[in-house]
Design a protein around this motif. Sequence first.
Motif, PDB file in Angstrom:
ATOM      1  N   LEU A  41      50.997  63.482 -25.521  1.00 41.94           N
ATOM      2  CA  LEU A  41      49.965  62.770 -26.282  1.00 41.94           C
ATOM      3  C   LEU A  41      48.575  63.345 -26.040  1.00 41.94           C
ATOM      4  O   LEU A  41      47.638  63.027 -26.762  1.00 41.94           O
ATOM      5  N   GLY A  42      48.447  64.163 -24.983  1.00 41.84           N
ATOM      6  CA  GLY A  42      47.158  64.761 -24.651  1.00 41.84           C
ATOM      7  C   GLY A  42      46.926  64.772 -23.151  1.00 41.84           C
ATOM      8  O   GLY A  42      47.785  64.363 -22.376  1.00 41.84           O
ATOM      9  N   GLU A  43      45.759  65.247 -22.755  1.00 36.83           N
ATOM     10  CA  GLU A  43      45.407  65.341 -21.331  1.00 36.83           C
ATOM     11  C   GLU A  43      45.303  63.963 -20.697  1.00 36.83           C
ATOM     12  O   GLU A  43      44.862  63.008 -21.340  1.00 36.83           O
ATOM     13  N   HIS A  44      45.681  63.901 -19.405  1.00 37.00           N
ATOM     14  CA  HIS A  44      45.562  62.653 -18.643  1.00 37.00           C
ATOM     15  C   HIS A  44      45.236  62.964 -17.199  1.00 37.00           C
ATOM     16  O   HIS A  44      45.637  64.005 -16.666  1.00 37.00           O
ATOM     17  N   ARG A  45      44.542  62.030 -16.581  1.00 37.13           N
ATOM     18  CA  ARG A  45      44.279  62.096 -15.146  1.00 37.13           C
ATOM     19  C   ARG A  45      45.461  61.450 -14.417  1.00 37.13           C
ATOM     20  O   ARG A  45      46.247  60.708 -15.003  1.00 37.13           O
ATOM     21  N   VAL A  46      45.572  61.716 -13.126  1.00 41.84           N
ATOM     22  CA  VAL A  46      46.624  61.101 -12.324  1.00 41.84           C
ATOM     23  C   VAL A  46      46.537  59.583 -12.420  1.00 41.84           C
ATOM     24  O   VAL A  46      47.545  58.902 -12.594  1.00 41.84           O
ATOM     25  N   VAL A  47      45.326  59.041 -12.351  1.00 42.38           N
ATOM     26  CA  VAL A  47      45.153  57.585 -12.394  1.00 42.38           C
ATOM     27  C   VAL A  47      45.680  57.012 -13.717  1.00 42.38           C
ATOM     28  O   VAL A  47      46.239  55.918 -13.733  1.00 42.38           O
ATOM     29  N   ASP A  48      45.523  57.757 -14.815  1.00 40.88           N
ATOM     30  CA  ASP A  48      46.061  57.309 -16.103  1.00 40.88           C
ATOM     31  C   ASP A  48      47.581  57.260 -16.058  1.00 40.88           C
ATOM     32  O   ASP A  48      48.203  56.323 -16.560  1.00 40.88           O
ATOM     33  N   LEU A  49      48.183  58.292 -15.481  1.00 40.41           N
ATOM     34  CA  LEU A  49      49.639  58.358 -15.389  1.00 40.41           C
ATOM     35  C   LEU A  49      50.178  57.283 -14.450  1.00 40.41           C
ATOM     36  O   LEU A  49      51.218  56.683 -14.715  1.00 40.41           O
ATOM     37  N   VAL A  50      49.455  57.015 -13.358  1.00 32.80           N
ATOM     38  CA  VAL A  50      49.848  55.951 -12.425  1.00 32.80           C
ATOM     39  C   VAL A  50      49.871  54.610 -13.148  1.00 32.80           C
ATOM     40  O   VAL A  50      50.835  53.846 -13.046  1.00 32.80           O
ATOM     41  N   ALA A  51      48.829  54.336 -13.923  1.00 33.86           N
ATOM     42  CA  ALA A  51      48.757  53.070 -14.663  1.00 33.86           C
ATOM     43  C   ALA A  51      49.857  52.977 -15.711  1.00 33.86           C
ATOM     44  O   ALA A  51      50.475  51.927 -15.882  1.00 33.86           O
ATOM     45  N   HIS A  52      50.129  54.072 -16.397  1.00 27.91           N
ATOM     46  CA  HIS A  52      51.139  54.073 -17.452  1.00 27.91           C
ATOM     47  C   HIS A  52      52.548  53.921 -16.891  1.00 27.91           C
ATOM     48  O   HIS A  52      53.367  53.179 -17.442  1.00 27.91           O
ATOM     49  N   LEU A  53      52.844  54.611 -15.791  1.00 22.85           N
ATOM     50  CA  LEU A  53      54.199  54.639 -15.251  1.00 22.85           C
ATOM     51  C   LEU A  53      54.477  53.544 -14.226  1.00 22.85           C
ATOM     52  O   LEU A  53      55.625  53.247 -13.929  1.00 22.85           O
ATOM     53  N   GLY A  54      53.414  52.991 -13.643  1.00 21.97           N
ATOM     54  CA  GLY A  54      53.606  51.974 -12.612  1.00 21.97           C
ATOM     55  C   GLY A  54      54.140  52.544 -11.307  1.00 21.97           C
ATOM     56  O   GLY A  54      54.803  51.838 -10.546  1.00 21.97           O
ATOM     57  N   LEU A  55      53.871  53.801 -11.049  1.00 23.65           N
ATOM     58  CA  LEU A  55      54.316  54.456  -9.824  1.00 23.65           C
ATOM     59  C   LEU A  55      53.138  54.632  -8.876  1.00 23.65           C
ATOM     60  O   LEU A  55      51.984  54.571  -9.283  1.00 23.65           O
ATOM     61  N   ALA A  56      53.444  54.887  -7.617  1.00 26.37           N
ATOM     62  CA  ALA A  56      52.398  55.160  -6.630  1.00 26.37           C
ATOM     63  C   ALA A  56      51.712  56.476  -6.967  1.00 26.37           C
ATOM     64  O   ALA A  56      52.332  57.392  -7.509  1.00 26.37           O
ATOM     65  N   GLN A  57      50.437  56.576  -6.613  1.00 23.95           N
ATOM     66  CA  GLN A  57      49.669  57.791  -6.870  1.00 23.95           C
ATOM     67  C   GLN A  57      50.317  58.990  -6.204  1.00 23.95           C
ATOM     68  O   GLN A  57      50.418  60.069  -6.791  1.00 23.95           O
ATOM     69  N   SER A  58      50.813  58.812  -4.988  1.00 31.66           N
ATOM     70  CA  SER A  58      51.436  59.932  -4.276  1.00 31.66           C
ATOM     71  C   SER A  58      52.705  60.405  -4.981  1.00 31.66           C
ATOM     72  O   SER A  58      52.983  61.609  -5.026  1.00 31.66           O
ATOM     73  N   THR A  59      53.460  59.487  -5.567  1.00 25.16           N
ATOM     74  CA  THR A  59      54.679  59.839  -6.288  1.00 25.16           C
ATOM     75  C   THR A  59      54.346  60.632  -7.549  1.00 25.16           C
ATOM     76  O   THR A  59      54.959  61.671  -7.826  1.00 25.16           O
ATOM     77  N   VAL A  60      53.358  60.159  -8.301  1.00 27.76           N
ATOM     78  CA  VAL A  60      52.940  60.864  -9.514  1.00 27.76           C
ATOM     79  C   VAL A  60      52.422  62.255  -9.152  1.00 27.76           C
ATOM     80  O   VAL A  60      52.758  63.244  -9.809  1.00 27.76           O
ATOM     81  N   SER A  61      51.649  62.349  -8.085  1.00 26.53           N
ATOM     82  CA  SER A  61      51.112  63.643  -7.660  1.00 26.53           C
ATOM     83  C   SER A  61      52.227  64.613  -7.276  1.00 26.53           C
ATOM     84  O   SER A  61      52.163  65.798  -7.605  1.00 26.53           O
ATOM     85  N   LYS A  62      53.264  64.111  -6.595  1.00 29.48           N
ATOM     86  CA  LYS A  62      54.395  64.972  -6.220  1.00 29.48           C
ATOM     87  C   LYS A  62      55.133  65.471  -7.465  1.00 29.48           C
ATOM     88  O   LYS A  62      55.516  66.638  -7.546  1.00 29.48           O
ATOM     89  N   HIS A  63      55.326  64.580  -8.435  1.00 26.72           N
ATOM     90  CA  HIS A  63      55.993  64.986  -9.673  1.00 26.72           C
ATOM     91  C   HIS A  63      55.146  66.008 -10.436  1.00 26.72           C
ATOM     92  O   HIS A  63      55.675  66.992 -10.957  1.00 26.72           O
ATOM     93  N   LEU A  64      53.847  65.782 -10.491  1.00 31.60           N
ATOM     94  CA  LEU A  64      52.966  66.740 -11.163  1.00 31.60           C
ATOM     95  C   LEU A  64      52.981  68.091 -10.462  1.00 31.60           C
ATOM     96  O   LEU A  64      52.961  69.138 -11.119  1.00 31.60           O
ATOM     97  N   ALA A  65      53.044  68.089  -9.133  1.00 34.80           N
ATOM     98  CA  ALA A  65      53.109  69.351  -8.388  1.00 34.80           C
ATOM     99  C   ALA A  65      54.388  70.108  -8.737  1.00 34.80           C
ATOM    100  O   ALA A  65      54.358  71.331  -8.935  1.00 34.80           O
ATOM    101  N   CYS A  66      55.504  69.391  -8.857  1.00 37.52           N
ATOM    102  CA  CYS A  66      56.767  70.022  -9.247  1.00 37.52           C
ATOM    103  C   CYS A  66      56.649  70.615 -10.643  1.00 37.52           C
ATOM    104  O   CYS A  66      57.027  71.770 -10.875  1.00 37.52           O
TER     105      CYS A  66
END
Length: 126
Positions: free
Chosen positions: A41-66
């Motif tokens: 849908l476009g660019e997003h910050r980690v905080v946006d993805l955390v809010a959308h997915l309901g996951l911990a920031q560290s989890t989203v960051s690990k997935h983004l790193a992968c």
Amino acid sequence: MTTTSRQQHAIGEAAALNPAACLFHGFSDPHRLAILQHLSLGEHRVVDLVAHLGLAQSTVSKHLACLKDCGLVSSRPQGRASMFSLNHTDALMDLLSAAERLLALTGDAVTLCANHGTTSHGDEVQ
């Protein structure tokens, strides 16, 4: 024990497929797929993805790193945050569409697979 020419060929063939296996590992977690869908849908910050997915920031960051290691996403700094976006969007959307078509043909066979079904991995981060 000596390795036959046929065994060497099989080893070489498997080694040649390793990059594809690594790429598909990037798709092996439902949360990573959700991140890719949301980034379509476009660019997003980690905080946006955390809010959308309901996951911990560290989890989203690990997935983004992968996903970044797989070359599927990239980031750029914006102030103190990073903006994440898809790389190769058209090819990625083509691949995900092909996966949906294949899943429609296989039905529940993939999710019921004892080796790779949803019950074998749970919510573990890979």
